[in-house]
Design an enzyme around this catalytic site. Structure first.
Site, PDB file in Angstrom:
ATOM      1  N   ARG A   1      -2.339   9.816  -6.713  1.00  0.00           N
ATOM      2  CA  ARG A   1      -3.693  10.324  -6.433  1.00  0.00           C
ATOM      3  C   ARG A   1      -3.872  10.654  -4.956  1.00  0.00           C
ATOM      4  NH1 ARG A   1      -5.674   6.579  -2.618  1.00  0.00           N
ATOM      5  NH2 ARG A   1      -6.843   4.849  -3.554  1.00  0.00           N
TER       6      ARG A   1
ATOM      7  N   ASP B   1      11.237   9.789  10.542  1.00  0.00           N
ATOM      8  CA  ASP B   1      10.865   8.388  10.328  1.00  0.00           C
ATOM      9  C   ASP B   1      11.513   7.565  11.450  1.00  0.00           C
ATOM     10  OD1 ASP B   1       9.917   6.699   7.489  1.00  0.00           O
ATOM     11  OD2 ASP B   1      10.854   5.576   9.133  1.00  0.00           O
TER      12      ASP B   1
ATOM     13  N   LYS C   1      -8.999  -1.307 -10.040  1.00  0.00           N
ATOM     14  CA  LYS C   1      -7.623  -1.349  -9.530  1.00  0.00           C
ATOM     15  C   LYS C   1      -7.482  -2.621  -8.701  1.00  0.00           C
ATOM     16  CE  LYS C   1      -5.785   1.335  -6.199  1.00  0.00           C
ATOM     17  NZ  LYS C   1      -5.212   2.533  -5.542  1.00  0.00           N
TER      18      LYS C   1
ATOM     19  N   GLN D   1       4.333   7.213   0.059  1.00  0.00           N
ATOM     20  CA  GLN D   1       3.248   8.202   0.160  1.00  0.00           C
ATOM     21  C   GLN D   1       3.785   9.558   0.589  1.00  0.00           C
ATOM     22  OE1 GLN D   1       0.487   7.023  -1.102  1.00  0.00           O
ATOM     23  NE2 GLN D   1       1.460   5.017  -1.067  1.00  0.00           N
TER      24      GLN D   1
ATOM     25  N   GLY E   1      -2.031   7.834   6.488  1.00  0.00           N
ATOM     26  CA  GLY E   1      -1.423   6.515   6.690  1.00  0.00           C
ATOM     27  C   GLY E   1      -2.375   5.484   7.265  1.00  0.00           C
TER      28      GLY E   1
HETATM   29  N1  NAD Z   1      -5.047   7.068   2.415  1.00  0.00           N
HETATM   30  C1  NAD Z   1      -4.713   6.507   1.286  1.00  0.00           C
HETATM   31  O1  NAD Z   1      -5.362   6.710   0.257  1.00  0.00           O
HETATM   32  C2  NAD Z   1      -3.495   5.656   1.219  1.00  0.00           C
HETATM   33  C3  NAD Z   1      -2.959   5.290  -0.041  1.00  0.00           C
HETATM   34  C4  NAD Z   1      -1.825   4.489  -0.070  1.00  0.00           C
HETATM   35  C5  NAD Z   1      -1.228   4.071   1.115  1.00  0.00           C
HETATM   36  N2  NAD Z   1      -1.772   4.428   2.322  1.00  0.00           N
HETATM   37  C6  NAD Z   1      -1.171   4.020   3.593  1.00  0.00           C
HETATM   38  O2  NAD Z   1      -0.158   4.981   3.908  1.00  0.00           O
HETATM   39  C7  NAD Z   1       0.811   4.356   4.760  1.00  0.00           C
HETATM   40  C8  NAD Z   1       2.209   4.654   4.217  1.00  0.00           C
HETATM   41  O3  NAD Z   1       2.338   4.035   2.949  1.00  0.00           O
HETATM   42  P1  NAD Z   1       3.747   3.973   2.185  1.00  0.00           P
HETATM   43  O4  NAD Z   1       3.462   3.351   0.877  1.00  0.00           O
HETATM   44  O5  NAD Z   1       4.394   5.310   2.216  1.00  0.00           O
HETATM   45  O6  NAD Z   1       4.516   2.964   3.130  1.00  0.00           O
HETATM   46  P2  NAD Z   1       6.077   2.813   3.294  1.00  0.00           P
HETATM   47  O7  NAD Z   1       6.278   1.524   3.992  1.00  0.00           O
HETATM   48  O8  NAD Z   1       6.758   3.103   1.988  1.00  0.00           O
HETATM   49  O9  NAD Z   1       6.469   4.012   4.296  1.00  0.00           O
HETATM   50  C9  NAD Z   1       5.993   4.118   5.611  1.00  0.00           C
HETATM   51  C10 NAD Z   1       7.098   4.747   6.438  1.00  0.00           C
HETATM   52  O10 NAD Z   1       6.567   5.071   7.737  1.00  0.00           O
HETATM   53  C11 NAD Z   1       7.580   4.836   8.689  1.00  0.00           C
HETATM   54  N3  NAD Z   1       6.997   4.793  10.024  1.00  0.00           N
HETATM   55  C12 NAD Z   1       6.272   3.787  10.602  1.00  0.00           C
HETATM   56  N4  NAD Z   1       5.868   4.183  11.835  1.00  0.00           N
HETATM   57  C13 NAD Z   1       6.337   5.450  12.025  1.00  0.00           C
HETATM   58  C14 NAD Z   1       6.218   6.396  13.071  1.00  0.00           C
HETATM   59  N5  NAD Z   1       5.574   6.117  14.203  1.00  0.00           N
HETATM   60  N6  NAD Z   1       6.806   7.604  12.925  1.00  0.00           N
HETATM   61  C15 NAD Z   1       7.478   7.922  11.787  1.00  0.00           C
HETATM   62  N7  NAD Z   1       7.623   7.052  10.765  1.00  0.00           N
HETATM   63  C16 NAD Z   1       7.050   5.838  10.866  1.00  0.00           C
HETATM   64  C17 NAD Z   1       8.242   3.547   8.204  1.00  0.00           C
HETATM   65  O11 NAD Z   1       9.531   3.377   8.753  1.00  0.00           O
HETATM   66  C18 NAD Z   1       8.274   3.779   6.688  1.00  0.00           C
HETATM   67  O12 NAD Z   1       9.483   4.396   6.256  1.00  0.00           O
HETATM   68  C19 NAD Z   1       0.474   2.878   4.787  1.00  0.00           C
HETATM   69  O13 NAD Z   1      -0.220   2.592   5.985  1.00  0.00           O
HETATM   70  C20 NAD Z   1      -0.412   2.712   3.569  1.00  0.00           C
HETATM   71  O14 NAD Z   1      -1.273   1.614   3.655  1.00  0.00           O
HETATM   72  C21 NAD Z   1      -2.875   5.208   2.387  1.00  0.00           C
END
Ligand code: NAD
Length: 335
Positions: free
Chosen positions: A108, A157, A65, A136, A229
């Site tokens: 996933r 959010d 990936k 996510q 996250g």
């Molecule tokens: N664990 C894993 O396997 C995995 C996989 C993919 C992504 N991630 C991580 O998950 C996180 C979210 O990814 P995404 O693609 O949904 O991002 P995204 O940017 O689409 O959504 C994140 C949301 O969180 C909000 N946010 C930020 N701080 C906040 C807070 N304190 N309270 C409430 N809301 C808040 C933002 O406004 C945004 O709408 C990222 O950090 C990403 O890197 C983890």
């Protein structure tokens, strides 16, 4: 070779099927059967390319990936995260498929949380609270709703409009009542969040936050918390109180979580937890080597940082189903 777009990936598998694939990937990883070399980052002036190869021989899944994270893309009207997954034939090495992988990643990650929910969430759980309303968060709710009868979800959010959009979209998609709210610092925001947490059977954190997104002292006995996250040492969604007090703490990968998760590394650096804080991996639960929730009073945590075994197992399922359903575009690479 087959080419699959995001909508092909979405149509190819259900969340229930993705959860089964996640179980297989997690079990293979925890049993030591998956070969997942350390992710290789390649930095450019504008961003980073992350190259994640792997092999699960028993599933016939070999591939890589590639995820690009380019923050400046926002000003270009492009997504900051773009991704591609390539699978190769395990016997001949030939490339079999290239598929859009930003949605695959969300799928996933939601499916792994669904596996966690099967083992850690009470069977009578009906109410969820979700922090973050991004890509996510959507598949987190889908993963949970695939294994428990969720009737109501609060979504908070920092961007209130994102929470509104999430509610409108997800309520019609899965028929759950969704209450949107702002995750802000005003007294009324804090009151609404505290009231929702008092009702919550499950709390999900899927944000980009560097500081805890809710007060762990408010979490009632019997609640399960999923945090996916924070994937870097300077990120954190779950507060130390909660991490210290949880009865059970599981990860997707212990090695990855202790290398990357601020939720664990920050309390570890303060000396308030030790490495025995983590009770095991999801694969241990799937393999029956560890026991999940045993009563309705336990507070449980699942912390996911992501791992290539999940991508491989899910992508292989998507490929197999796409072939059966004659989806995608075939390209003769040697023509
Ligand atoms: N664990 C894993 O396997 C995995 C996989 C993919 C992504 N991630 C991580 O998950 C996180 C979210 O990814 P995404 O693609 O949904 O991002 P995204 O940017 O689409 O959504 C994140 C949301 O969180 C909000 N946010 C930020 N701080 C906040 C807070 N304190 N309270 C409430 N809301 C808040 C933002 O406004 C945004 O709408 C990222 O950090 C990403 O890197 C983890």
């Amino acid at each position: 070779m087959l080419l699959l777009t995001r909508s092909d990936v979405k149509r190819a598998v259900t969340m229930a099927e993705a959860i089964e694939a996640a179980e297989a990937g997690l079990a293979a990883y925890s049993a030591g059967e998956a070969k997942v070399p350390v992710r290789t980052p390649v930095n450019t002036a504008g961003g980073v390319g992350l190259f994640m190869p792997g092999l699960i021989e028993s599933r016939g899944a070999m591939g890589i990936k590639i995820v690009s994270v380019f923050a400046g893309n926002v000003s270009r009207g492009l997504p900051t995260v773009t991704a591609l997954m390539v699978l190769n034939d395990v016997e001949t090495g030939e490339p079999l498929v290239a598929m859009e992988a930003a949605y695959l990643t969300a799928l996933r990650t939601g499916a792994a949380a669904g596996v966690a929910a099967k083992h850690l969430v009470r069977h009578n759980a009906r109410t969820a609270v979700i922090f973050g309303a991004g890509a996510q968060a959507r598949t987190q709710l889908l993963g949970l709703a695939a294994v428990r009868e969720i009737e109501k979800a609060y979504v908070f959010d920092t961007n209130a409009e994102a929470a509104e959009r999430f509610s409108a979209e997800m309520a019609t998609q899965i028929g759950v009542m969704i209450v949107p709210g702002r995750s802000g610092s005003s007294a009324s925001d804090a009151d609404r969040i505290a009231a929702a947490i008092a009702e919550a059977d499950v709390i999900i954190a899927a944000t980009t936050s560097k500081t805890p997104v809710f007060d762990g002292r408010l979490v009632k006995p019997g609640t399960h918390v999923t945090g996916i996250g924070s994937y870097a040492p300077d990120m954190q969604e779950l507060d130390e109180n909660l991490v210290m007090r949880a009865d059970l703490f599981f990860c997707d990968t212990k090695e990855g979580a202790w290398a990357e998760a601020g939720d664990l590394l920050k309390p570890l650096s303060k000396g308030v937890i030790a490495r025995d804080r983590v009770n095991g991996e999801l694969g241990d639960l799937v393999l029956g080597r560890r026991t999940g929730r045993t009563n309705d009073q336990q507070v449980t945590i699942y912390k996911g940082v992501g791992l290539a075994a999940l991508d491989l197992a899910t992508a292989k399922l998507v490929y197999d189903k796409a072939i059966k359903q004659e989806m995608g575009i075939r390209v003769d690479m040697l023509s």
